[in-house]
Design a protein around this motif. Structure first.
Motif, mmCIF file in Angstrom:
data_model
loop_
_atom_site.group_PDB
_atom_site.id
_atom_site.type_symbol
_atom_site.label_atom_id
_atom_site.label_comp_id
_atom_site.label_asym_id
_atom_site.label_seq_id
_atom_site.Cartn_x
_atom_site.Cartn_y
_atom_site.Cartn_z
ATOM 1 N N MET A 1 0.713 -1.241 0.032
ATOM 2 C CA MET A 1 -0.032 -0.023 -0.010
ATOM 3 C C MET A 1 1.043 1.228 0.123
ATOM 4 N N ALA A 2 0.876 2.286 -1.208
ATOM 5 C CA ALA A 2 1.558 3.318 -0.990
ATOM 6 C C ALA A 2 0.855 4.404 -0.179
ATOM 7 N N THR A 3 1.507 4.930 0.762
ATOM 8 C CA THR A 3 0.864 5.968 1.408
ATOM 9 C C THR A 3 1.341 7.352 0.942
ATOM 10 N N LYS A 4 0.473 8.193 1.311
ATOM 11 C CA LYS A 4 0.826 9.728 0.837
ATOM 12 C C LYS A 4 0.632 10.648 1.907
ATOM 13 N N ILE A 5 1.477 11.708 2.157
ATOM 14 C CA ILE A 5 1.058 12.627 3.100
ATOM 15 C C ILE A 5 0.593 13.965 2.545
ATOM 16 N N ARG A 6 -0.583 14.256 2.338
ATOM 17 C CA ARG A 6 -1.241 15.252 1.849
ATOM 18 C C ARG A 6 -2.053 16.256 2.440
ATOM 19 N N LEU A 7 -2.871 17.113 1.724
ATOM 20 C CA LEU A 7 -3.605 17.915 2.434
ATOM 21 C C LEU A 7 -4.917 17.568 1.956
ATOM 22 N N GLN A 8 -6.024 17.689 2.821
ATOM 23 C CA GLN A 8 -7.409 17.575 2.524
ATOM 24 C C GLN A 8 -8.034 19.099 2.549
ATOM 25 N N ARG A 9 -9.043 19.363 1.876
ATOM 26 C CA ARG A 9 -9.424 20.864 1.938
ATOM 27 C C ARG A 9 -10.682 20.556 2.831
ATOM 28 N N HIS A 10 -10.663 21.686 3.435
ATOM 29 C CA HIS A 10 -12.176 21.917 4.282
ATOM 30 C C HIS A 10 -12.392 23.474 4.376
ATOM 31 N N GLY A 11 -13.400 23.893 4.745
ATOM 32 C CA GLY A 11 -13.900 25.376 5.039
ATOM 33 C C GLY A 11 -14.795 25.718 3.700
ATOM 34 N N ARG A 12 -15.215 26.892 3.832
ATOM 35 C CA ARG A 12 -16.110 27.259 2.703
ATOM 36 C C ARG A 12 -15.466 27.930 1.475
ATOM 37 N N LYS A 13 -15.903 28.257 0.374
ATOM 38 C CA LYS A 13 -15.374 28.720 -0.548
ATOM 39 C C LYS A 13 -14.758 29.975 -0.369
ATOM 40 N N GLY A 14 -13.539 30.096 -1.047
ATOM 41 C CA GLY A 14 -12.677 31.205 -0.629
ATOM 42 C C GLY A 14 -11.926 31.446 0.614
ATOM 43 N N TYR A 15 -12.250 30.585 1.451
ATOM 44 C CA TYR A 15 -11.736 30.434 2.854
ATOM 45 C C TYR A 15 -11.448 29.119 3.088
ATOM 46 N N ALA A 16 -10.351 28.396 2.740
ATOM 47 C CA ALA A 16 -10.075 26.818 2.679
ATOM 48 C C ALA A 16 -9.102 27.016 3.981
ATOM 49 N N PHE A 17 -9.021 25.922 4.494
ATOM 50 C CA PHE A 17 -7.957 25.238 5.425
ATOM 51 C C PHE A 17 -7.755 23.938 5.287
ATOM 52 N N TYR A 18 -6.737 23.492 5.501
ATOM 53 C CA TYR A 18 -6.202 22.107 5.229
ATOM 54 C C TYR A 18 -5.675 21.310 6.165
ATOM 55 N N PRO A 19 -6.370 20.196 6.737
ATOM 56 C CA PRO A 19 -5.701 19.113 7.494
ATOM 57 C C PRO A 19 -4.614 18.314 6.712
ATOM 58 N N ILE A 20 -3.343 18.130 7.294
ATOM 59 C CA ILE A 20 -2.389 17.207 6.716
ATOM 60 C C ILE A 20 -2.578 15.883 7.057
ATOM 61 N N VAL A 21 -2.885 15.012 6.138
ATOM 62 C CA VAL A 21 -3.342 13.707 6.824
ATOM 63 C C VAL A 21 -2.327 12.771 6.035
ATOM 64 N N VAL A 22 -2.235 11.524 6.515
ATOM 65 C CA VAL A 22 -1.602 10.458 5.941
ATOM 66 C C VAL A 22 -2.619 9.650 5.488
ATOM 67 N N ALA A 23 -2.563 9.118 3.943
ATOM 68 C CA ALA A 23 -3.648 8.645 3.463
ATOM 69 C C ALA A 23 -3.220 7.510 2.414
ATOM 70 N N ASP A 24 -3.911 6.652 2.012
ATOM 71 C CA ASP A 24 -3.696 5.803 0.979
ATOM 72 C C ASP A 24 -3.567 6.290 -0.351
ATOM 73 N N SER A 25 -2.641 6.077 -1.243
ATOM 74 C CA SER A 25 -2.579 7.097 -2.166
ATOM 75 C C SER A 25 -3.846 7.069 -3.294
ATOM 76 N N ARG A 26 -4.491 5.595 -3.349
ATOM 77 C CA ARG A 26 -5.769 5.277 -3.906
ATOM 78 C C ARG A 26 -6.894 6.283 -3.351
ATOM 79 N N ALA A 27 -7.141 6.584 -2.213
ATOM 80 C CA ALA A 27 -8.210 7.335 -1.724
ATOM 81 C C ALA A 27 -8.181 8.451 -2.119
ATOM 82 N N PRO A 28 -9.451 8.952 -2.084
ATOM 83 C CA PRO A 28 -10.017 10.461 -2.822
ATOM 84 C C PRO A 28 -9.587 11.563 -1.787
ATOM 85 N N ARG A 29 -9.387 12.668 -2.505
ATOM 86 C CA ARG A 29 -8.474 13.762 -1.617
ATOM 87 C C ARG A 29 -9.149 14.019 -0.224
ATOM 88 N N ASP A 30 -10.538 14.183 -0.064
ATOM 89 C CA ASP A 30 -10.993 14.544 0.977
ATOM 90 C C ASP A 30 -11.803 13.275 1.713
#
Length: 181
Positions: A1-30
């Motif tokens: 399983m290839a793991t990636k450390i990436r950002l998930q997008r949260h928040g409203r339009k024009g005012y996003a913040f990003y949790p930093i997560v470790v996820a399977d590379s095949r999983a969707p961004r959010d």
């Protein structure tokens, strides 16, 4: 399983913040993730980064691949430097104490640079505030002078009108006296 450390997008339009997560590379961004190791908020000035340093270092060392943005964040926080130093320890180039000393020296230099930047920004802000205050004082002084000048002109006009009325009354009274004689 290839793991990636990436950002998930949260928040409203024009005012996003990003949790930093470790996820399977095949999983969707959010979508589903393995572990949340921090957050990144670019809306503040400067951008706010909260990171669990030890967990980020663990995931980097076991082979999780960070995205470009996350790699930049991890470098800024010193995770990539510590990984590099630990690799040097494993190769025998230096010992753990030397690696920790180098990391602490880097961290101190970084903190010193940030404090100098903050002090420079504070001094610049104070200078701008003082210039704005001085401009306001000058503006108020000029306004006060113009108001005083207008009041003086109005007072002079009233005095001139009163003097003219007085002369008119004197002329009328003299005319009345000469007519009465």
């Amino acid at each position: 399983m290839a793991t990636k450390i990436r950002l998930q997008r949260h928040g409203r339009k024009g005012y996003a913040f990003y949790p930093i997560v470790v996820a399977d590379s095949r999983a969707p961004r959010d979508g589903k993730f393995i572990e949340r190791i921090g957050s990144y908020n670019p809306n503040t000035n400067p951008a706010t980064i909260n990171l669990d340093f030890d967990r980020a270092l663990y995931w980097i060392e076991v082979g999780a691949l960070p995205t470009d943005t996350v790699r930049s964040i991890l470098s800024k926080e010193g995770v990539m430097l510590m990984k590099h130093l630990r690799a040097g320890v494993k190769k025998g180039a230096f010992n753990e104490d030397e690696a920790q000393r180098r990391f602490n020296a880097w961290k101190d230099a970084k903190d010193k640079k940030e404090k100098a930047f903050e002090a420079k920004q504070a001094a610049k802000q104070a200078e701008e505030d003082k210039a704005r205050f001085d401009a306001e004082v000058e503006k108020n002084r000029l306004k006060g002078e113009s108001v005083a000048k207008k009041k003086a002109e109005k007072l002079a006009a009233e005095e001139a009108a009163a003097k003219a009325d007085l002369q008119e009354e004197v002329a009328e009274s003299e005319a009345a006296e000469s007519a009465a004689e």
